[in-house]
Scaffold this active site. Structure first.
Site, short mmCIF file in Angstrom:
data_model
loop_
_atom_site.label_atom_id
_atom_site.label_comp_id
_atom_site.label_asym_id
_atom_site.label_seq_id
_atom_site.Cartn_x
_atom_site.Cartn_y
_atom_site.Cartn_z
CD GLU A 55 -1.25 -0.51 3.66
OE1 GLU A 55 -2.37 -1.03 3.47
OE2 GLU A 55 -0.86 -0.10 4.75
N PRO A 56 1.56 1.50 -1.09
CG PRO A 56 2.41 1.56 -3.27
CD PRO A 56 1.63 0.69 -2.31
N GLY A 57 2.01 5.07 -0.76
CA GLY A 57 1.35 6.36 -0.94
C GLY A 57 2.28 7.29 -1.71
NE ARG A 58 7.60 9.11 1.10
CZ ARG A 58 7.37 10.17 1.86
NH1 ARG A 58 7.51 11.36 1.37
NH2 ARG A 58 7.02 10.02 3.12
CB CYS A 90 7.70 35.17 12.38
SG CYS A 90 8.98 35.82 13.45
CD GLU A 91 6.87 29.05 14.03
OE1 GLU A 91 7.73 28.40 14.62
OE2 GLU A 91 5.74 29.30 14.47
NE ARG A 147 7.57 14.92 2.71
CZ ARG A 147 8.83 14.68 2.41
NH1 ARG A 147 9.49 15.49 1.61
NH2 ARG A 147 9.44 13.63 2.89
C1 LIG Z 1 1.13 6.36 5.45
C2 LIG Z 1 0.84 4.92 5.30
C3 LIG Z 1 1.18 4.25 4.12
C4 LIG Z 1 1.90 4.93 2.98
O1 LIG Z 1 3.18 5.34 3.30
P1 LIG Z 1 4.09 5.94 2.12
O2 LIG Z 1 5.38 6.21 2.77
O3 LIG Z 1 3.43 7.16 1.63
O4 LIG Z 1 4.18 4.90 1.08
C5 LIG Z 1 0.81 2.94 4.00
N1 LIG Z 1 0.17 2.29 5.00
C6 LIG Z 1 -0.15 2.89 6.17
C7 LIG Z 1 -0.86 2.14 7.21
C8 LIG Z 1 0.18 4.21 6.35
O5 LIG Z 1 -0.14 4.80 7.51
#
Ligand SMILES: *Cc1c(COP(=O)(O)O)cnc(C)c1O
Length: 415
Positions: free
Chosen positions: A268-271, A337-338, A307
């Site tokens: 389950e990739p996001g990034r 201002c940080e 980030r």
């Molecule tokens: C955030 C998250 C992801 C995705 O992480 P990435 O680094 O974006 O790939 C997958 N599974 C779970 C449970 C997460 O919390």
């Protein structure tokens, strides 16, 4: 489906003139998201993991256009909160393509998700604490359940995103088999799950291997599961000299470490899906020469892209208006201002002038999502590109929007 394109898209690969024209037309700061690149990233994941069940961790970028593009490639939705489940449903994911992963879920989230589950009983709920199972039971849930294990190993580009070994996440792995036995009669136990954190890179594969090995053992011990989910965390190269992740090598290592299981591998990739599909455009407000350096103040800040301030994250930056200018040591800072409101320090950047447009690379993941209205600063706009088509996906917030909740406070219904 489109082909997978190159393994990485660098900031310099974007069409400079086109980005400049977008900044002129839509203002700044402006997120630009290229759906074609989202599709390519999905396609490479499919190619590297042809047998795996692939979900997209929606939280990296929840925009509807992105969710629709991901859905069309056959990748499912992994949701971290009730709002994300709602967005996934809105974007056309059917219930059987949605997983909800409850980390210490607020009651309102559980109430909402369970009401959606009643309409979409094929939705899967992942829990990271035995206590959460009780809370699901109280709400009448008896559907597809997945147990999140804490495998005791983590990996990540920063301690704040290393989740695998942290007590907050998941059920201690050695307790999972007993809990699995306990819940089998009552729920449809479909999987076990772990997520090590973000930033699996070539160097970090040993930690990933170890996590997968433990999850393979767990899946065999629990037995009779549909899937074993080893999480996301696939790294992307933020620095220009970093090589892209060798996805095939990660896939090989994953399969080998998992071993023989009846349960299907899930990731389950996001990034990985969205990071290099997005850039952030920002205009120079102020140029200040100091004896040591040049401070270039831009109209994006930590409220636009958090980030760097939160994770010390590196993002490539280029001055689109001056491709040929001499490079000088530069601090690129935001308007807040940080001390942490700095995108780069000591970076070699084309000598900039007021009004120039800077592009910040790899802003597609956890960019817009983490934007805030700190300093009463309206959140930026986002445009999506789809081939020759350009449209505003999220309009720029206005000062009116920022004060709306206060002006309408008396209309608030208590939770
Ligand atoms: C955030 C998250 C992801 C995705 O992480 P990435 O680094 O974006 O790939 C997958 N599974 C779970 C449970 C997460 O919390």
């Amino acid at each position: 489906m489109s082909d997978g394109g190159p393994a990485v898209r660098r900031l310099a690969d974007w069409d400079r003139e086109h980005l400049l024209s977008l900044a002129d037309e839509f203002g700044s700061p402006l997120y630009v998201t290229d759906l074609q690149r989202v599709r390519e990233n999905c396609s490479r994941l499919h190619s590297a993991f042809p047998d795996a069940h692939v979900s997209y961790a929606v939280k990296a970028h929840t925009g509807r256009a992105v969710l629709e593009a991901v859905r069309e490639t056959g990748i499912d939705a992994e949701c971290a909160a009730a709002g994300e489940v709602e967005r996934a449903l809105d974007a056309g994911f059917p219930g059987d393509r949605i997983r909800y992963t409850a980390v210490n879920p607020p009651a309102a989230d559980l109430d909402h998700v369970i009401s959606r589950w009643e309409e979409n009983p094929e939705m899967t709920v992942t829990v990271g604490a035995a206590d959460t199972i009780d809370r699901l039971r109280e709400r009448g849930f008896d559907g597809r359940l997945c147990l999140r294990a804490n495998p005791g190993v983590g990996a990540g580009h920063h301690e704040k995103v290393t989740t695998g070994g942290h007590a907050k996440f998941g059920i201690p792995i050695d307790r999972v088999p007993d809990i699995a036995d306990d819940v089998r009669d009552e729920f449809d136990l479909v999987g076990v799950h772990a997520h090590a954190g973000s930033g699996i890179s070539g160097d970090d594969l040993s930690a990933h291997r170890e996590l997968v090995r433990r999850m393979g053992d767990l899946a065999r011990e629990v037995g009779d599961l549909e899937f074993v989910d080893v999480g996301g965390g696939f790294g992307v190269p933020y620095r220009d000299d970093e090589p892209p992740l060798d996805l095939d090598a990660v896939a090989d290592a994953t399969r080998e470490a998992l071993g023989e299981t009846d349960a299907r591998l899930a990731i389950e990739p996001g990034r990985y899906v969205v990071a290099d599909a997005g850039v952030l455009l920002s205009r120079v407000n102020t140029v200040k020469e100091t004896p040591e350096t040049t401070v270039v103040g831009i109209d994006a800040g930590m409220t636009t892209l958090l980030r760097p301030a939160m994770y010390d994250a590196y993002h490539a930056i280029s001055n689109l208006s001056r491709p040929d200018a001499e490079a000088v040591p530069t601090i690129v800072s935001g308007p807040v201002c940080e001390t942490s409101d700095v995108f780069a320090d000591g970076r070699s950047l084309a000598r900039s002038e007021r009004g120039d447009v800077l592009a910040i690379g790899n802003a597609g993941a956890y960019g817009y999502e983490m934007a805030s209205t700190y300093n009463s600063r309206p959140r930026p706009a986002e445009v999506v590109l789809d081939g020759s088509d350009t449209r505003v996906a999220r309009r720029r917030e206005t000062l009116d929007d920022v004060t709306l909740l206060e002006r309408t406070a008396s209309e608030t219904i208590p939770n």
